[in-house]
Design a protein around this motif. Structure first.
Motif, PDB file in Angstrom:
ATOM      1  N   ARG A 194       0.821  -1.208   0.000  1.00  9.98           N
ATOM      2  CA  ARG A 194       0.000   0.000   0.000  1.00  9.98           C
ATOM      3  C   ARG A 194       0.859   1.264   0.000  1.00  9.98           C
ATOM      4  O   ARG A 194       0.564   2.239  -0.678  1.00  9.98           O
ATOM      5  CB  ARG A 194      -0.920   0.008   1.218  1.00  9.98           C
ATOM      6  N   SER A 195       1.926   1.258   0.799  1.00  8.39           N
ATOM      7  CA  SER A 195       2.780   2.431   0.925  1.00  8.39           C
ATOM      8  C   SER A 195       4.191   1.976   1.296  1.00  8.39           C
ATOM      9  O   SER A 195       4.399   0.816   1.658  1.00  8.39           O
ATOM     10  CB  SER A 195       2.230   3.363   2.003  1.00  8.39           C
ATOM     11  N   PRO A 196       5.178   2.876   1.226  1.00  6.77           N
ATOM     12  CA  PRO A 196       6.532   2.508   1.663  1.00  6.77           C
ATOM     13  C   PRO A 196       6.567   2.020   3.107  1.00  6.77           C
ATOM     14  O   PRO A 196       7.408   1.185   3.459  1.00  6.77           O
ATOM     15  CB  PRO A 196       7.316   3.815   1.497  1.00  6.77           C
TER      16      PRO A 196
ATOM     17  N   GLY B 106       0.622   4.214  -2.915  1.00 10.36           N
ATOM     18  CA  GLY B 106       0.652   5.639  -2.590  1.00 10.36           C
ATOM     19  C   GLY B 106       1.812   5.956  -1.674  1.00 10.36           C
ATOM     20  O   GLY B 106       2.569   5.062  -1.274  1.00 10.36           O
ATOM     21  N   PRO B 107       1.989   7.213  -1.315  1.00 11.14           N
ATOM     22  CA  PRO B 107       3.107   7.606  -0.447  1.00 11.14           C
ATOM     23  C   PRO B 107       2.870   7.173   0.986  1.00 11.14           C
ATOM     24  O   PRO B 107       1.749   6.870   1.389  1.00 11.14           O
ATOM     25  CB  PRO B 107       3.116   9.132  -0.569  1.00 11.14           C
ATOM     26  N   GLY B 108       3.948   7.154   1.764  1.00 11.44           N
ATOM     27  CA  GLY B 108       3.852   6.813   3.179  1.00 11.44           C
ATOM     28  C   GLY B 108       3.954   8.055   4.041  1.00 11.44           C
ATOM     29  O   GLY B 108       3.818   9.188   3.571  1.00 11.44           O
ATOM     30  N   THR B 109       4.227   7.836   5.317  1.00 10.85           N
ATOM     31  CA  THR B 109       4.314   8.954   6.257  1.00 10.85           C
ATOM     32  C   THR B 109       5.739   9.470   6.424  1.00 10.85           C
ATOM     33  O   THR B 109       5.949  10.490   7.063  1.00 10.85           O
ATOM     34  CB  THR B 109       3.786   8.519   7.633  1.00 10.85           C
ATOM     35  N   GLY B 110       6.690   8.759   5.848  1.00  7.50           N
ATOM     36  CA  GLY B 110       8.089   9.146   6.015  1.00  7.50           C
ATOM     37  C   GLY B 110       8.602   9.940   4.826  1.00  7.50           C
ATOM     38  O   GLY B 110       8.008  10.936   4.397  1.00  7.50           O
ATOM     39  N   GLN B 111       9.713   9.466   4.245  1.00  2.00           N
ATOM     40  CA  GLN B 111      10.337  10.152   3.131  1.00  2.00           C
ATOM     41  C   GLN B 111       9.496  10.024   1.865  1.00  2.00           C
ATOM     42  O   GLN B 111       8.696   9.097   1.724  1.00  2.00           O
ATOM     43  CB  GLN B 111      11.733   9.583   2.896  1.00  2.00           C
TER      44      GLN B 111
END
Length: 369
Positions: free
Chosen positions: A169-171, A198-203
């Motif tokens: 789902r995300s990094p 999709g993008p994650g919460t980190g980088q």
């Protein structure tokens, strides 16, 4: 004392090659470590009670026997570790909302605790389909059998040409990300291709984004048509991969997928099993389920599990092939014709247990379900 005990344990393992662990002789595994892989995925590391080595094919699974809230439950988990590191064995489990077993493992299992396990079992292994070039396609927690295979080839340094494409789902949800990146950095024959929806919460994420599609596959793995493919993940993911490869005219003789969904009993029923063709005249027997209070008519050429599903009796199941042991039940009265594939031990059969997915009635039955 702790140091001395650890040294003695290490010496016991190194002094000579330990015998192979067998669940027929001792089905107890001790939890040695719990590793947080992502926010909702943990790896549980096990050893035998005495120095033992684990022998299995990468990609195979174990059936764990637990008791949760006073009820016996069986669940299959693929072995994520590799047989090239034989002293320990591990499973990697994603917490499933509402899933009784995955939540119990995450909330309760700690180092020092013991679980019962049967196996290893299963046919989903690259050892059974040798090839010069592999493509491993996984989605979510379906990464585990492919990780076992990848670790084995990496440890043996055989120069196996492997592309490992994993969808998440995300990094933040990329299981084993750092280990796979390390393997790719050290083995020029091994490539890791992560894909995130999709993008994650980190980088920020600069890799492939979205769901795996044919154009993306052609860009990431230009020679995929030449490779032998192994796929594991949620059922919709595997169906999409299968359709994608078929649309590209891929040789499906070189396509292999996990044949049943290990997570099917964590919230949904597994697909209905195939039944034998009806005989011109098939005897019919009554099968009573004590806990649900239902009684069904079951043909002699029909499995009890198949009849139960069609009759609205909800029973735990997963493989429907007599492999995993999830549908193991106590037969209180009657006799069945059971043709299993290793999901039940002889001492369990002797005590009156049967696998409902591969048991056909030979008389009226009373089942403790």
């Amino acid at each position: 004392m702790v140091v001395a005990s650890a040294a003695f344990s290490l010496a016991a393992h190194l002094a000579e090659r330990p015998p192979v662990w067998s669940s027929e002789e001792d089905d107890i595994l001790l939890c040695r470590a719990v590793i947080q892989e992502t926010h909702d995925v943990r790896t549980f590391v096990f050893s035998a009670r005495q120095p033992r080595s684990f022998r299995y094919e990468p990609g195979q699974f174990l059936t764990f026997e637990l008791e949760i809230d006073g009820q016996p439950i069986n669940r299959c988990y693929t072995i994520a570790s590799t047989p090239t590191r034989p002293d320990l064995l591990s499973i990697t489990v994603k917490r499933v909302p509402g899933g009784p077993v995955s939540n119990w493992l995450h909330d309760n299992l700690r180092p020092g605790m013991a679980l019962r396990a049967v196996g290893p079992m299963g046919e989903f292994s690259s050892l059974r389909h040798p090839a010069g070039k592999y493509l491993f396609l996984s989605g979510g927690s379906g990464i585990t059998p492919l990780m076992s295979m990848a670790r084995a080839y990496y440890d043996l340094a055989l120069g196996q040409d492997i592309v490992f494409l994993h969808s998440a789902r995300s990094p933040d949800d990329l299981i084993f990300r750092h280990e796979l990146e390390l393997m790719a950095s050290r083995d020029r024959h091994f490539s890791f291709v992560p894909v995130c929806e999709g993008p994650g919460t980190g980088q920020p994420w600069h890799g492939y984004r979205g769901r795996l599609q044919l154009l993306m596959l052609r860009l990431a793995v230009p020679d995929f048509m030449e490779r032998t493919v192994f796929t594991c993940g949620p059922a919709p993911y595997m169906a999409a991969v299968r359709a994608m490869l078929q649309s590209a005219a891929f040789d499906m003789q070189r396509y292999h997928e996990e044949s049943f969904d290990f997570g099917s009993t964590e919230g949904q029923l597994a697909p209905e099993p195939e039944t034998l063709p009806a005989a011109p005249v098939a005897a019919t027997f009554k099968v009573a389920f004590t806990k649900s209070g239902k009684t069904l008519e079951v043909r002699a050429d029909q499995t009890v599990l198949d009849a139960a599903r069609k009759g609205g009796v909800r029973l735990p199941s997963s493989c429907s092939k007599g492999l995993c042991g999830t549908c193991k039940s106590k037969l209180l009265e009657g006799e069945v014709d059971m043709k299993h594939q290793g999901g039940i031990r002889q001492r369990e059969i002797d005590s009156g247990l049967v696998l409902l997915c591969c048991s056909r009635p030979k008389s009226d039955l009373v089942v403790d379900r």
